[in-house]
Design an enzyme around this catalytic site. Structure first.
Site, mmCIF file in Angstrom:
data_model
loop_
_atom_site.group_PDB
_atom_site.id
_atom_site.type_symbol
_atom_site.label_atom_id
_atom_site.label_comp_id
_atom_site.label_asym_id
_atom_site.label_seq_id
_atom_site.Cartn_x
_atom_site.Cartn_y
_atom_site.Cartn_z
ATOM 1 C CD GLU A 289 -16.042 1.465 6.213
ATOM 2 O OE1 GLU A 289 -16.363 1.923 5.114
ATOM 3 O OE2 GLU A 289 -16.338 0.303 6.564
ATOM 4 C CG HIS A 310 14.730 6.987 1.930
ATOM 5 N ND1 HIS A 310 16.048 7.376 1.831
ATOM 6 C CD2 HIS A 310 14.746 5.753 2.502
ATOM 7 C CE1 HIS A 310 16.833 6.414 2.304
ATOM 8 N NE2 HIS A 310 16.072 5.418 2.722
ATOM 9 C CE LYS A 424 -21.861 3.926 -0.648
ATOM 10 N NZ LYS A 424 -22.320 2.641 -0.063
#
Length: 448
Positions: A289, A310, A424
């Site tokens: 951010e 792995h 949003k």
């Protein structure tokens, strides 16, 4: 006392001493800009001197509220998203017994989390689990209207009031919110909840050392004074008056920016301690951010080694050479576990009999660092002696300070996040939220 050790020797074949010297003046200027409070986003610098400014009265108020909550419940749900829960969870998971939640007798409440997703199954299963439990809620939201957190809190509030009664529920809900305004502050005043303030000048991703993080951490039973003391000591160790060569946050900011200019655009935070998984998640938000804007920024990723050796290990070893690693190392584990002798030795591990498990882990760490640097992946090494409150406090502030310096060196505002709002607006339009009528029409037309 500075416990943290920073080793950048394994980047020397990728960025030279001349590269670091070339960027040093920019980093020093960025540090001065940060401390002068005259750069972009300077209204969100409350974290900069936060550790050294927390008072005994502040601690006592949090500790008293935490003790009261612990006396009433067996479970506490932390309702928040992003910086409103990641810092607390990073510390709590880092310090907790990995299997504490399975123990029949516990000294402190089990900490659970909600409001960080919109998963219907997750919320339904959480509520079903809690319906016959003694539980409390710490709801963390400046506005009280963040969609994910508000939905979760509405459900949790209804359940705790129904199962414990409204009067008891008042004592089982703590709100960490704005000091004067917003939906959650209004509700808290109306209902009589204990409240703590999210400072106006501290953004969510820098808020772990405010009540946002300290309240849940204290409820979980950990020493918030030691946490803050570690951060305060790191605050002093990374002050603008500390020369570049002795200032770990400046050196880290310079090194990662120098690597970025050499086309190393992805930074992977590595840990070899499973308890640090959510510390990595906190770090990813902090740097993602703060730096990912204006079409710039190092992409922050994370792995848990040796587990991810792995899976992701192959890509890191031989994939595109656009990455570098920052390895967080804990010198000494808190527990001791020796590898036993086995008479049949079918697994051929008797050569390790009598050795600590951590010895194997450290050799895996060293061997991986050598292999990755040989394969073209620079390694930065960050080490603290043990995993405890004091050292976590040092790690938190070290990364926060370096993030502010690094963002200014990169040429962005490290303290805003305009891109977060894009999804949003679309979501509210699709949900037909009042006030979004025109946006709803536009987005529906777009989807036809």
């Amino acid at each position: 006392m500075l416990n943290l050790k920073l080793d950048t020797s394994r980047v020397a074949s990728f960025v030279s001493e001349a590269d670091i010297k070339a960027i040093q003046p920019e980093v020093e200027a960025a540090t001065k800009l940060l401390h002068a409070g005259t750069g972009a986003g300077n209204d969100f610098l409350g974290w900069l001197h936060l550790p050294s400014s927390i008072t005994d009265a502040d601690f006592k108020e949090i500790e008293a509220a935490a003790a009261d909550m612990r006396s009433r419940v067996d479970y506490v749900v932390v309702a928040g998203i992003g910086g409103s829960y990641l810092g607390a969870r990073a510390v709590i998971d880092g310090l907790s017994n990995s299997f504490d939640y399975l123990l029949k007798e516990r000294k402190n409440p089990v900490m659970l989390y909600a409001g960080h997703n919109i998963g219907e199954d997750y919320l339904a299963e959480l509520l079903d689990f809690l319906k016959d439990k003694k539980f409390g809620v710490v709801v963390i939201s400046k506005s009280g209207t963040t969609t994910e957190t508000a939905i979760a809190f509405r459900l949790l509030k209804e359940l705790v009031e129904r199962t414990a009664g409204k009067e008891e529920a008042k004592h089982r809900i703590i709100a960490v919110t704005d000091k004067a305004k917003g939906a959650l502050k209004t509700l808290s005043n109306n209902e009589g909840y204990k409240t703590f303030v999210i400072p106006d000048n501290v953004g969510g991703r820098f808020s772990v050392l405010t009540p946002v993080g300290l309240v849940p951490i204290a409820i979980a039973g950990f020493d918030i004074r030691a946490l803050v003391k570690g951060a305060a000591d790191m605050e002093a160790a990374t002050d603008e008056k500390v020369p570049f060569a002795q200032n770990p946050s400046m050196i880290y900011a310079a090194t990662r920016n120098a690597l970025y200019r050499k086309q190393k655009g992805i930074e992977i935070l590595v840990n070899y301690q499973p308890k640090l998984h959510y510390f990595t998640e906190w770090w990813k938000q902090l740097y993602g951010e703060s730096e990912g804007k204006d079409l710039k920024g190092i992409f922050p990723a994370g792995v848990d080694f040796s587990t991810d050796l792995h899976s992701m290990g192959q890509w890191i070893q031989e994939g595109e050479r656009t990455i570098f690693e920052t390895v967080v190392c804990i010198t000494k584990p808190n527990k001791t576990q020796l590898i036993p002798e086995d008479k049949d030795n079918l697994d051929a591990l008797n050569f390790l009999a009598g050795k600590n498990v951590d010895h194997v882990n450290k050799m895996a760490e060293l061997g991986t660092a050598l292999a990755h640097t040989d394969g073209g992946v620079p390694n930065i090494h960050v080490e603290v002696p043990t995993l405890d409150e004091y050292n976590l406090g040092q790690l938190i502030y070290f990364f926060e300070k370096a993030c502010g310096i690094s963002g200014y060196t990169l040429g962005v505002n490290p303290f805003n996040q305009p891109g977060v709002e894009a999804y949003k607006k679309n979501m509210f339009a699709l949900l037909e939220k009042p006030g979004y009528e025109e946006a709803t029409k536009a987005i529906k037309a777009r989807l036809k």
